[in-house]
Scaffold this active site. Sequence first.
Site, mmCIF file in Angstrom:
data_model
loop_
_atom_site.group_PDB
_atom_site.id
_atom_site.type_symbol
_atom_site.label_atom_id
_atom_site.label_comp_id
_atom_site.label_asym_id
_atom_site.label_seq_id
_atom_site.Cartn_x
_atom_site.Cartn_y
_atom_site.Cartn_z
ATOM 1 N N GLN A 328 -53.456 -83.708 62.573
ATOM 2 C CA GLN A 328 -52.510 -82.714 63.072
ATOM 3 C C GLN A 328 -53.154 -81.352 62.890
ATOM 4 O OE1 GLN A 328 -49.707 -84.203 60.335
ATOM 5 N NE2 GLN A 328 -50.076 -82.631 58.793
ATOM 6 N N ASP A 398 -52.945 -89.844 56.650
ATOM 7 C CA ASP A 398 -51.586 -89.332 56.620
ATOM 8 C C ASP A 398 -50.835 -89.761 57.879
ATOM 9 O OD1 ASP A 398 -49.773 -87.371 55.137
ATOM 10 O OD2 ASP A 398 -49.782 -86.466 57.134
ATOM 11 N N GLU A 427 -51.048 -94.385 54.922
ATOM 12 C CA GLU A 427 -49.846 -93.795 54.317
ATOM 13 C C GLU A 427 -48.734 -93.897 55.363
ATOM 14 O OE1 GLU A 427 -47.112 -90.237 53.360
ATOM 15 O OE2 GLU A 427 -48.422 -90.463 55.091
ATOM 16 N N LYS A 536 -47.600 -78.838 47.426
ATOM 17 C CA LYS A 536 -48.056 -78.651 48.804
ATOM 18 C C LYS A 536 -47.985 -77.192 49.237
ATOM 19 C CE LYS A 536 -45.401 -81.614 50.956
ATOM 20 N NZ LYS A 536 -44.822 -82.378 52.092
ATOM 21 N N TYR A 537 -47.147 -76.408 48.551
ATOM 22 C CA TYR A 537 -46.911 -75.038 49.012
ATOM 23 C C TYR A 537 -47.314 -73.977 47.994
ATOM 24 C CZ TYR A 537 -44.045 -78.005 51.956
ATOM 25 O OH TYR A 537 -43.614 -79.014 52.780
#
Length: 675
Positions: A328, A398, A427, A536-537
């Site tokens: 992505q 992913d 995943e 993740k952030y």
Amino acid sequence: MSETTFRTGLDAGIGRIPIMDVQPVVDGGRFPARCVEGETVAVRANAFREGHDAMGVQLVLISPTGVETRRPLRSTNPGLDLWEATIRPDELGTWTFRIEAFSAPYDTWAHVAEVKIPAGVDTELTCDEGVLVLERVLAEIAEGTRPASDGPVVSAALESLRSPGLPVTARIAPALAADLRGILAERPLREGVTVAGPFRLEVQRRRALYGSWYEFFPRSEGAHFDPEHGWTSGTLRSAARSLDRIAQMGFDVAYLTPIHPIGTTFRKGRNNTLETRPGDPGSPYAIGSPAGGHDAIHPDLGTIEDFDAFVSRAKELGLEVAMDIALQCSPDHPWVQEHPEWFVVRADGTIAYAENPPKKYQDIYPLSFDTDYEGLYAAIRDVLEHWVAHGVTLFRVDNPHTKPVRFWEELLAEFAEKHPEVIFLAEAFTRPTMMHTLGKVGYHQSYTYFTWRESAEELQEYLEELVEAAPYMRPSFWPTTHDILTPYMSSGGRRAFVLRAILAATLVPTWGIYSGYELVEDVPRPGAQEQIDNEKYEYKPRDYAGALARGESLEPLLGTLNRIRREHPALQTLTTIRFHEADDPQVLVFSKHLDADASGTGRPDTVLVVSLTAHDRDASTRLHLELDSLGVEGCFEVEDLLTGERFRWDREPFVILSAADRPAHVLRIVHPEES
């Protein structure tokens, strides 16, 4: 006298000797079954014939280099016509096998002779029939289909059968003697031969079945905050220093979340908000910026030389490097400008961002494979080739279920041919049919629903399902991930983390943890099954050394579990698992056993696990063990591999488990030759 051969299958009918339900065969042979080098694989078939004449079944196994071996299948359940043999392929590549069933005229005659001769019934006729059978064996020698070395024994038996002056018992004895029986057991006289197959068996390297993964975000390793200047990212060089600790805990795989440049358009702030603050690093899954895409490294993390140094250090420590592949793009990825045809364009002309309602991922553009399949395929293949060239041997993919299965079938086949050492982990927390199909088309491993299977009944049922799918789908158990923190884990504290680590590490050969697990990070974001302040952030440096010094870390337990797994080959298997009963339905009891010839150690290896499944209660219960599956009889000794204690057990031991300090026994069966 040449054999007559019948084929069985959809186009050939049932054949002379019906052969049904051959295993391991995936979807009738459409996909290859899979195993790893040295793994014990059971080959089974139902085969039968009409009447009472004897029959036999053989396995013909052909290696990738064309070497053919034959071995008999044994009748393990005559009432169900089940025949079985075990094999242990030791060469990587595509093997084939077929099953051959046949009438066995010698065995039929021998059985008749053993009944009639002592009873004095049809003695002369029985000897004459024996002559006809053995003459066929000599004919095969003359044709060159049987070795000449069989001749003397067969000829001597024939001569005896043709000697009417001898007592009938002496006359027939050489034809029933062990030497002749041995020859005809190894190379049976066959008629009505029916063939099922060939079927494919893909043999892969051992890491595809067995391994311990440790996941971490490189940018958090060595990150620090300065009140004046804000956050400074960790780097690949600082992350490399963490490899020593990971190796000391006994992990085999260092798994990196994406290390690529991160976009700034719609960059997510802390806890997945759209409000970013200065220094927020963004989600590493929003891949791509003017600094590059999937084949580039985030400038904050370093250079390709730093990555090479990371891989080199991992190899020095006995670790393999796994990379997260998320197919992505952020809106800033070079592909967005260079190849807009690789994305879905909405009616208003904008590119569609990712959604999983109610979740929205405005910082991510999914790829579309429907406009320029060949071009996108080549680009993704080249990205993977780039990282393989830099030492990556495993990819955690992913959300593979959001890409066409056709794409994975073609890509994984290409990599299996060019890079058989490379392993792909899916995943895919999604519909079972998709998960199973991804395994069938080539994924080596798959995430599973273990994370949500909690009771003893649920776990046993799920493991039995996974064992059935073992020829094509290998499970990987993770108690938590960077995306998932279940209510069980967030409500149970340290007890839950200990218990689930023990179960994940012993139920299946491949397991993994996400960094911070050893610190019992269990606070959820309200309304979501994921951690608050999700890594993740944001940067998330951790004080591993301090927690270990204070006795708060689970590192010692994780190290012990990985050591036990390394020392006990039985725990490196999936299909050997057997479940036992406990009076308390919340206690899970299972064992794994390897015979001496399958363990690789020259000794049998048996591990018995008795575990709580609920983190908020204790248990006192009697067990009911199936001793045959443990390779013992009567009373036997067990050693708890977690504590070193030894106990004397029998078929129905009584156990006491405590969620606080003894949630499980992980026991080694002490076999008589070891005591």
